[in-house]
Design an enzyme around this catalytic site. Structure first.
Site, PDB file in Angstrom:
ATOM      1  N   GLU A 240      10.077   4.359  -1.754  1.00 45.20           N
ATOM      2  CA  GLU A 240       8.606   5.638  -1.059  1.00 45.20           C
ATOM      3  C   GLU A 240       7.853   4.633   0.037  1.00 45.20           C
ATOM      4  OE1 GLU A 240       6.497   7.673  -4.944  1.00 45.20           O
ATOM      5  OE2 GLU A 240       5.835   6.192  -4.066  1.00 45.20           O
ATOM      6  N   LYS A 242       5.274   4.342   2.178  1.00 47.30           N
ATOM      7  CA  LYS A 242       4.069   3.660   2.210  1.00 47.30           C
ATOM      8  C   LYS A 242       2.802   4.245   3.509  1.00 47.30           C
ATOM      9  CE  LYS A 242       1.659  -0.761   1.808  1.00 47.30           C
ATOM     10  NZ  LYS A 242       0.413  -1.224   2.771  1.00 47.30           N
ATOM     11  N   ARG A 247      -6.414   4.158  -0.537  1.00 48.08           N
ATOM     12  CA  ARG A 247      -6.454   4.169  -1.978  1.00 48.08           C
ATOM     13  C   ARG A 247      -7.185   5.250  -2.544  1.00 48.08           C
ATOM     14  NH1 ARG A 247      -3.258   0.469  -5.214  1.00 48.08           N
ATOM     15  NH2 ARG A 247      -1.960   2.154  -7.159  1.00 48.08           N
ATOM     16  N   ARG A 261     -10.228   2.069  -3.325  1.00 48.41           N
ATOM     17  CA  ARG A 261      -9.813   0.708  -4.934  1.00 48.41           C
ATOM     18  C   ARG A 261     -11.001  -0.427  -5.058  1.00 48.41           C
ATOM     19  NH1 ARG A 261      -4.976  -2.963  -1.789  1.00 48.41           N
ATOM     20  NH2 ARG A 261      -5.837  -4.743  -3.002  1.00 48.41           N
ATOM     21  N   GLU A 290      -3.085   8.323  -1.750  1.00 49.10           N
ATOM     22  CA  GLU A 290      -3.529   7.835  -0.529  1.00 49.10           C
ATOM     23  C   GLU A 290      -4.439   7.812   0.342  1.00 49.10           C
ATOM     24  OE1 GLU A 290      -3.165   4.615  -0.381  1.00 49.10           O
ATOM     25  OE2 GLU A 290      -3.647   4.395   1.746  1.00 49.10           O
ATOM     26  N   PHE A 329       0.847   9.724  -4.756  1.00 50.81           N
ATOM     27  CA  PHE A 329       2.529   9.399  -5.770  1.00 50.81           C
ATOM     28  C   PHE A 329       2.529   8.765  -6.980  1.00 50.81           C
ATOM     29  CE2 PHE A 329      -1.117   6.070  -3.419  1.00 50.81           C
ATOM     30  CZ  PHE A 329      -0.484   5.388  -4.455  1.00 50.81           C
ATOM     31  N   LYS A 410       6.178  -4.399  -2.516  1.00 52.00           N
ATOM     32  CA  LYS A 410       6.133  -3.986  -0.499  1.00 52.00           C
ATOM     33  C   LYS A 410       7.100  -4.292  -0.046  1.00 52.00           C
ATOM     34  CE  LYS A 410       1.949  -5.806   0.196  1.00 52.00           C
ATOM     35  NZ  LYS A 410       0.779  -5.909  -0.250  1.00 52.00           N
TER      36      LYS A 410
END
Ligand code: AMP
Length: 548
Positions: A240, A242, A247, A261, A290, A329, A410
């Site tokens: 996906e 980034k 966030r 976050r 995001e 997401f 990631k």
């Protein structure tokens, strides 16, 4: 409950190093304590729940003044002692020993919490004196041992070695519940005080995800390449994009709330996003997203919109000046909690609920793949297009709130280390007192040295590799200015430093900052003329943004 009872436990925990022993001590105490929620917060060195945005907010400087008032000596004297001991808690304890206490009341946990909470509420004229007064009152009544922990609590630096894991296990042991249950409850409630209460009441299994109350977000570990990503999450995986924004957890109930976050409520700062969600998301749900700045069709680097997060006024104007796009997401709630559902099923629900409008709200794009070549190509294309990397996810993974697990990883572009010179440093505290333990790094720009960050990791306390002792010895010879705990040094010592990313920063004169810097070694072979320049830093910054 008397504060001294808690202090006895602090002391025991402080001198016990074994994890199991700590759990034993703490669980026994939690079992019998009456002020459970407050005590659990205090054990974590705080007086508010993690979800509470209030902060004690008292600086070491102010605490120095408090201590000098209590002891009746000059601030400079206290400061001198502090330099030597490295812990204002110990300083107050030692200086108080010399005083004879005439009248003092027994401190209770309730009283300590009450005074320290008030600190966060005082603002404006005369507030500093009132703040000082609140802590002075506590310290004047403090018996042997209490002062140390009051000061440390005020400074939000308790140093009793109770990491989250120890607290979690202690709650489990005290109330006879599985550690996994405690952890699950914590990731939903985000407050060990509340978790301990439900555990005590035997209701830990009843804790549910609820719209309006943020949960911990799922996190990802860093991998080096696509092959490693497959090893971690399995095949096929979802690659996906980034997105380089920040966030937010979107809670859409009767009203829409946005949490960062770190669980801060930023709904007020983003009325534009709230409106977009109201109009384009069906039903009541919790979405993982995001927020990213946007100009035309192009995403902007995070720094461009970061100022919107803390903005308290001119919000309408800011939202016009710095428009943002919500990139969705994941989904954690729709009609019921979805955190135990598989990612592929959650995504199906998410797609049904979100109506995409380019530039306002979109679903993050990704590629499902089991093929290394195809995935590498996708990664390279993404980097070229200006992305910072990819998130790679196991399609069968549950939403593991608060955890770095191999459900998500990631992948970012690998950046070359920098050679930077030390231009300043700060003396350490606790175990590191007496050593310089945080180092100001600079790059070169012509004949100037411009700061680009501070580093304190990658350095050892004992032998092997680069040690604090060695750096301190070298730097002490170079000190040109001594300002209490901070020193400026002649730029001579060159360090090779790794980092995860270069970010724009207003905190350093270079205009850039290093994310997660880490010392690799001392570059004895390099002189200060050969270190990296500002233009090198700019080049890497551009490269990491995909050449843009
Ligand atoms: P990092 O901040 O480098 O540790 O990377 C993790 C962060 O990337 C998450 O906390 C999100 O804020 C952000 N992110 C961007 N795109 C995605 C995505 N597609 N899935 C999950 N997180 C993402």
């Amino acid at each position: 409950m008397k504060y001294i009872e808690l202090v006895k436990v602090y002391e025991e925990l402080e001198k016990t190093s074994g994890r199991l022993d700590k759990v034993e001590i703490l669980s026994k105490f939690l079992k019998k304590t009456k002020d459970l929620e407050d005590v659990v917060h205090l054990i974590q060195g705080r007086v508010f729940s993690r979800l509470d945005e209030r902060k004690i907010g008292m600086s070491s400087r102010l605490v120095l003044k408090v201590i000098s008032k209590v002891i009746g000596s000059k601030v400079s004297e206290v400061e001198k002692k502090w330099r030597k001991v490295g812990d204002l808690g110990k300083v107050v304890e030692e200086l108080k020993k010399k005083q004879s206490v005439l009248f003092s009341k027994d401190l209770t946990v309730g009283k300590v919490v009450e005074n320290l909470r008030k600190l966060s509420e005082l603002e404006g004229k005369g507030s500093i004196d009132r703040k000082i007064g609140l802590v002075v009152e506590l310290l004047n009544n403090a018996k042997k041992g209490e002062g140390k922990f009051i000061v440390r609590t005020v400074l939000e630096d308790l140093r009793i070695g109770v990491a989250e894991g120890v607290l979690r296990d202690s709650i489990g042991k005290a109330f006879d519940v599985e550690v996994e249950e405690v952890e699950r409850a914590y990731n939903v409630l985000v407050d060990y005080g509340k978790v301990s209460e439900v555990a005590k009441e035997g209701k830990i299994n009843k804790v549910k995800v609820k719209i309006g109350r943020p949960i911990k977000v799922m996190l990802a570990v860093l991998v080096k390449n696509v092959k490693e990503a497959f090893e971690a999450v399995g095949k096929p995986a979802l690659f996906e994009e980034k997105i380089d924004g920040f966030r937010v957890q979107v809670h859409k109930g009767k009203e829409v709330k946005l949490f960062t976050r770190r669980m801060e409520d930023v709904s007020k700062q983003f009325p534009d996003v709230v409106e977009v969600v109201e109009k384009n998301v069906k039903g009541e749900c919790i979405l993982d997203c995001e927020i990213v700045g946007i100009e035309g069709k192009k995403h902007l680097p995070f720094q461009k919109i970061s100022q919107r997060i803390k903005r308290k006024y001119d919000i309408e104007e800011m939202s016009k000046k710095f428009p943002v796009e919500l990139n969705v997401f994941d989904i954690m709630f729709y009609e019921k909690s979805l955190i135990d559902e598989k990612l592929k099923d959650r995504r199906k629900i998410m797609k049904k609920l979100v109506k995409e409008i380019k530039g306002k709200i979109v679903l993050v794009k990704g590629l499902e793949s089991k093929n290394v070549k195809e995935s590498v190509k996708f990664f390279e294309k993404s980097i070229k297009n200006g992305l910072e990397g990819l998130m790679i996810k196991n399609l069968n993974s549950k939403y593991k709130a608060g955890r770095y697990v191999n459900g998500w990883v990631k992948l970012k572009e690998v950046l070359e280390p920098l050679d930077l010179v030390v231009v300043g440093a700060e003396y350490g505290k606790g175990k590191r007192s007496g050593w310089l333990s945080s180092f100001d790094l600079a790059c070169k720009d012509g004949d100037k040295f411009l700061e680009i960050g501070k580093v304190g990791t990658g350095i050892k306390e004992k032998t092997e590799g680069v040690t604090f002792g060695e750096l301190t010895k070298k730097l002490k010879k170079l000190i040109v200015e001594d300002k209490g705990r901070n020193v400026k040094v002649k730029p001579e010592l060159v360090l090779e430093v790794n980092y995860e990313e270069i970010q724009k920063s207003v905190n350093y004169r270079s205009g850039y900052g290093l994310r997660f810097p880490r010392v690799i070694r001392i570059r004895r072979d390099k002189s200060v003329d050969e270190i990296n320049t500002l233009s090198d830093v700019e080049n890497i910054y551009r490269k990491q943004k995909g050449g843009k």
